[in-house]
Write a protein that holds these residues in place. Structure first.
Motif, PDB file in Angstrom:
ATOM      1  N   HIS A  84       0.851  -1.207   0.000  1.00  0.00           N
ATOM      2  CA  HIS A  84       0.000   0.000   0.000  1.00  0.00           C
ATOM      3  C   HIS A  84       0.877   1.245   0.000  1.00  0.00           C
ATOM      4  N   HIS A  86       1.248   5.297  -1.969  1.00  0.00           N
ATOM      5  CA  HIS A  86       0.809   6.352  -2.904  1.00  0.00           C
ATOM      6  C   HIS A  86       2.086   7.042  -3.390  1.00  0.00           C
ATOM      7  N   LYS A 153      -0.084   3.178  -6.105  1.00  0.00           N
ATOM      8  CA  LYS A 153      -1.406   3.639  -6.522  1.00  0.00           C
ATOM      9  C   LYS A 153      -1.295   4.937  -7.297  1.00  0.00           C
ATOM     10  N   HIS A 254      -9.942   1.541   0.711  1.00  0.00           N
ATOM     11  CA  HIS A 254      -9.521   2.305   1.888  1.00  0.00           C
ATOM     12  C   HIS A 254     -10.746   2.339   2.802  1.00  0.00           C
ATOM     13  N   HIS A 277      -6.472  -0.038   6.217  1.00  0.00           N
ATOM     14  CA  HIS A 277      -6.635   0.895   7.346  1.00  0.00           C
ATOM     15  C   HIS A 277      -7.430   0.246   8.483  1.00  0.00           C
ATOM     16  N   ASP A 329       1.774   2.978   3.647  1.00  0.00           N
ATOM     17  CA  ASP A 329       0.906   4.092   3.259  1.00  0.00           C
ATOM     18  C   ASP A 329       1.730   5.295   2.819  1.00  0.00           C
TER      19      ASP A 329
HETATM   20 ZN   LIG Z   1      -3.744   4.896   1.317  1.00  0.00          ZN
END
Ligand SMILES: [Zn+2]
Length: 424
Positions: A84, A86, A153, A254, A277, A329
């Motif tokens: 996960h 970004h 992502k 999410h 999450h 994250d």
């Molecule tokens: Zn995220």
């Protein structure tokens, strides 16, 4: 019988952590702690693939190689998998850091035009070449900290063209290597300014234009949605993800990061690969995830950097039988590139044991991104993605933190980090 010649042998690991035997189904319940250590372990590698694992005595009596790495009584384990991130974004939010410290919440900063939307503006402005350079630096840093495969992502483009740009970048990152990148389309990350007050129209754009374009150009394996109060509703999330699934993408959510909106339950209902999450998920949602085998991706650095004073209940999820994975994250609001830190936070903030956290950051993380048949454990037939950490046993991952314990990284059978430096 002569010894078989192989490309590479790693021998004399004080602990060889294999996390083996979970390639079909992720580890759950008591299996979450099964790291299956081989003391004085060794690995034989040929053509990028693990040929055999065993004790050093076994491996060295059956194989020979011009290239033998003596692990020097340190710990060897599968390359870490970050399920996960970004990672594709421009700029930073260092100025918002002080807003956060003064007590403004994530949602307040978002409502003030900061947060995701400020990063969207900066990412849209930046040309592909520069953006790739920045992303490569981040990915190299992750690799130096032991991450050999990462999910990446999109989600800071929020228009068809800009989302495609971000996903093309993820593909370029993968090609540039030596890390492996698994791309996820997250067009439904926020509602862009030009669609303010018209969320359903934006959802239509995601469904009718973005997903078909992404699928046609084979730019993503998964589709993710930020299902949260004030962002995308459960119903909008369902519409988006069912379309994505019909078109061949895996679903991720999410879910329940700031409130229980039923995200975990939806993940179970639609058969999502993972729900991520999960701070506020209901007991029912967690139980349903367990019964459907949805991987729970926990991201302890997210509530840490949001200063929420609360973490997902990892213990309860393991008790209920949810296969737990861990991710960074990595994003402009959570500037963490190291999965070692995720492991430490899982131990110190969620009371997971080091063994549970290691399984979460390797084989279960690989399941969360559909890669468990290739990576995530050390067993014959898998890609030779291996890290050697300066630690006498696996407990030091987690126990000792804030420094980089990874000394050597092997990706596809090649040494790519040596003495904490990238080589080649
Ligand atoms: Zn995220």
């Amino acid at each position: 019988m002569g010894r078989r010649e192989v490309d590479l042998i790693i021998a004399h690991a004080a602990e060889l952590v294999t996390t083996a035997g979970r390639s079909i189904r992720p580890a759950s319940g008591s299996q979450q702690a099964d790291i299956l250590v081989i003391p004085d372990g060794a690995i034989a590698i040929h053509r990028g693939v693990i040929v055999q694992i065993g004790t050093s005595g076994q491996i060295l009596s059956q194989h020979r190689s011009k290239h033998v790495i003596d692990a020097g009584r340190k710990t060897a384990l599968p390359g870490l998998v970050d399920p996960h991130t970004h990672l594709v974004f421009a700029g930073s939010r260092d100025r918002e850091f002080e807003m956060k410290l003064s007590g403004k919440s994530y949602m307040e900063i978002l409502a003030a035009g900061g947060g995701i939307l400020s990063t969207v503006a900066e990412t849209r402005k930046m040309g592909k070449r520069w953006l790739l350079k920045i992303c490569q630096e981040r990915a190299r840093s992750s690799l130096l900290h032991g991450t050999t495969t990462m999910e990446v992502k999109s989600g800071y483009g929020l228009s068809t063209e800009e989302e495609i740009k971000c996903l093309q970048l993820a593909r370029s990152l993968d090609k540039s290597g030596p890390f492996h990148v698994v791309p996820t389309f997250l067009g439904a990350h926020a509602i862009p300014e030009e669609y303010e007050g018209r969320a359903d129209e934006y959802v239509d754009l995601v469904i009718e234009d973005m997903i078909p374009t992404v699928v046609k150009s084979k730019l993503a394996r998964f589709c993710d949605v930020f299902c949260e109060r004030g962002v995308f509703t459960v119903e909008q999330t369902r519409r988006i993800l069912e379309t994505a699934q019909q078109m061949g993408l895996g679903a991720k959510i999410h879910a329940d990061e700031f409130a229980d909106t039923g995200g975990a339950l939806l993940a179970a209902k639609i058969g999502a690969v993972s729900a991520d999450h999960l701070l506020f998920s209901s007991d029912e949602g967690i139980r349903e995830m367990a019964s459907r085998g949805v991987v729970g991706v926990l991201l302890p650095a997210a509530p840490l950097t949001l200063m929420m004073g609360k973490y997902a209940n990892g213990r309860k999820m393991i008790q209920y039988g949810v296969p737990v994975a861990l991710g960074t994250d990595l994003s402009p609001s959570c500037m963490l590139e190291s999965q070692q830190m995720s492991i430490a936070l899982a131990c110190y903030c969620m009371r997971m044991t080091p063994a549970e956290a290691i399984v979460a950051a390797t084989i279960n993380a690989a399941h969360a991104i559909g890669e468990a048949s290739r990576i995530g454990s050390l067993e014959p037939g898998k890609r030779a993605d291996i890290v050697i950490v300066d630690a006498p046993n696996h407990r030091f991952l987690g126990y000792k933190f804030g420094v980089n314990l990874v000394e050597t990284v092997i990706k596809d059978g090649k040494v790519v980090v040596q003495d904490q430096r990238l080589i080649g």
